[in-house]
Design a protein around this motif. Structure first.
Motif, short mmCIF file in Angstrom:
data_model
loop_
_atom_site.label_atom_id
_atom_site.label_comp_id
_atom_site.label_asym_id
_atom_site.label_seq_id
_atom_site.Cartn_x
_atom_site.Cartn_y
_atom_site.Cartn_z
N UNK A 199 0.84 -1.19 0.00
CA UNK A 199 0.00 0.00 0.00
C UNK A 199 0.87 1.24 0.00
N UNK A 200 0.24 2.37 -0.24
CA UNK A 200 0.90 3.66 -0.08
C UNK A 200 -0.10 4.64 0.53
N UNK A 201 0.38 5.40 1.50
CA UNK A 201 -0.40 6.45 2.13
C UNK A 201 -0.02 7.76 1.44
N UNK A 202 -1.02 8.44 0.89
CA UNK A 202 -0.77 9.67 0.12
C UNK A 202 -1.37 10.85 0.85
N UNK A 203 -0.52 11.83 1.16
CA UNK A 203 -0.96 13.08 1.79
C UNK A 203 -0.35 14.22 1.00
N UNK A 204 -1.16 14.86 0.19
CA UNK A 204 -0.69 15.86 -0.77
C UNK A 204 0.37 15.21 -1.68
N UNK A 205 1.59 15.70 -1.67
CA UNK A 205 2.62 15.15 -2.54
C UNK A 205 3.48 14.10 -1.85
N UNK A 206 3.13 13.76 -0.62
CA UNK A 206 3.93 12.84 0.16
C UNK A 206 3.37 11.42 0.06
N UNK A 207 4.28 10.44 -0.10
CA UNK A 207 3.89 9.03 -0.15
C UNK A 207 4.66 8.27 0.93
N UNK A 208 3.93 7.52 1.73
CA UNK A 208 4.53 6.70 2.78
C UNK A 208 4.07 5.28 2.57
N UNK A 209 5.02 4.32 2.57
CA UNK A 209 4.68 2.94 2.23
C UNK A 209 4.78 1.98 3.41
N UNK A 210 4.98 2.53 4.62
CA UNK A 210 5.03 1.70 5.82
C UNK A 210 4.22 2.36 6.92
N UNK A 211 3.46 1.57 7.66
CA UNK A 211 2.75 2.07 8.83
C UNK A 211 3.33 1.38 10.05
N UNK A 212 3.81 2.17 11.00
CA UNK A 212 4.47 1.63 12.18
C UNK A 212 3.50 1.52 13.35
N UNK A 267 -7.16 20.59 9.05
CA UNK A 267 -8.41 19.94 9.40
C UNK A 267 -9.28 19.76 8.15
N UNK A 268 -9.81 18.55 7.96
CA UNK A 268 -10.67 18.14 6.85
C UNK A 268 -9.91 17.76 5.58
N UNK A 269 -8.60 18.02 5.50
CA UNK A 269 -7.86 17.65 4.30
C UNK A 269 -7.90 16.14 4.09
N UNK A 270 -7.69 15.74 2.85
CA UNK A 270 -7.80 14.33 2.45
C UNK A 270 -6.48 13.59 2.64
N UNK A 271 -6.57 12.38 3.17
CA UNK A 271 -5.45 11.44 3.20
C UNK A 271 -5.96 10.14 2.58
N UNK A 272 -5.20 9.60 1.62
CA UNK A 272 -5.66 8.44 0.86
C UNK A 272 -4.73 7.25 1.06
N UNK A 273 -5.32 6.07 1.15
CA UNK A 273 -4.54 4.84 1.14
C UNK A 273 -4.90 4.07 -0.12
N UNK A 274 -3.89 3.79 -0.95
CA UNK A 274 -4.08 2.95 -2.14
C UNK A 274 -3.46 1.58 -1.89
N UNK A 275 -4.22 0.53 -2.12
CA UNK A 275 -3.69 -0.83 -2.05
C UNK A 275 -3.18 -1.21 -3.44
N UNK A 276 -1.98 -1.75 -3.49
CA UNK A 276 -1.29 -1.95 -4.77
C UNK A 276 -1.38 -3.40 -5.25
#
Length: 276
Positions: A199-212, A267-276
């Motif tokens: 997966x990847x967590x997308x917040x604006x232009x940032x991508x994070x591929x690990x959740x701790x 507050x209210x901004x979108x954060x998306x998780x895409x499963x790959x």
């Protein structure tokens, strides 16, 4: 000993919190008064709901929780008492209790109905305190209210599932004292749709591929210090109450900034998780 908690957006500059506590103690000198927070952003129902949901369970069964956010009485903002999970919540009917009642069915919901009670400009003091003291004395809800069946919910902040279950779209619901960004995506929802996929967590232009599972989970202690990720790096984790949180490791909101400012999230901004 009876316990009454206070959660408001009153701050500490004005007389409001002091007047509330003084009135409670005049009615019940032996009561224990606990401040959950008086720093809720003004009229921010979602922020209040998040804090209240994650604090109330730490109190004993039977605790009375006074919620003073957007509490002015109107035909669409009734004063209510909700008995849920063994706790009493006194609030306006503005959706603040919905994060709790969405998971646990209320035992009772009552609309406050006390004749000749002035609730014009300071309803938390004039109404909620009177109700709280009545309950703390062991009084029955039926004495101060009537059954109510129109409890509001905060549906606008539920995460959305799209792309045939490959995408979770959530929103920022809270920014904490460190500038960490909390979303409305819970671990249970994430696991229900992940099915073992990357997966990847997308917040604006940032991508994070690990959740701790912890903040220092970002550090690989098997690497030399100069090669590790650490202070200043962005990370994602499921926090202590199982909500997806974005943070900057060991950052300071008051100096270099936190995740909210460095990742450009509000507050209210979108954060998306895409499963790959």
């Amino acid at each position: 000993m009876a316990i009454i908690t206070l959660t408001t957006d009153f701050g500490h500059k004005d007389h409001f919190v002091g007047a509330i506590k003084g009135t409670i103690l005049n009615n019940l000198p032996e009561v224990s008064i606990v401040d959950i927070s008086h720093a809720i952003s003004p009229f921010n129902i979602q922020e209040c709901a998040y804090i209240l949901k994650n604090a109330y369970r730490s109190f004993p069964i039977g605790t009375v929780h006074v919620v003073g956010v957007d509490s002015e009485l109107s035909p669409e903002n009734q004063h209510i008492v909700v008995l849920v999970d063994g706790h009493y919540f006194i609030s306006a009917n503005n959706g603040v209790i919905s994060l709790i009642t969405s998971e646990i069915k209320p035992e009772k919901v009552m609309e406050v109905n006390i004749p000749n009670l002035n609730s014009a400009s300071f309803p938390v003091l004039d109404v909620f305190v009177q109700v709280a003291c009545h309950i703390a004395r062991g009084g029955k809800l039926e004495v101060i209210g009537k059954p109510f069946d129109a409890l509001k919910e905060l549906k606008e902040f539920e995460p959305r599932i799209t792309n045939d279950g490959k995408t979770i779209i959530g929103n920022v619901i809270y920014i904490d004292n460190y500038g960490n960004v909390i979303t409305n995506i819970q671990r249970s929802l994430f696991e229900a749709y992940r099915n073992g996929r990357d997966f990847e967590v997308i917040a604006r232009t940032n991508k994070i591929k690990t959740i701790h599972n912890s903040y220092n989970g970002i550090i690989n202690y098997n690497l030399e210090k100069g090669q590790r990720k650490g202070p200043g790096d962005a990370l994602a984790l499921f926090n202590s109450v199982s909500y997806l949180e974005l943070a900057i490791y060991k950052s300071d909101q008051n100096t270099v900034g936190g995740a909210s400012t460095l990742l450009g999230l509000n507050y209210r901004d979108t954060v998306t998780i895409n499963f790959l």
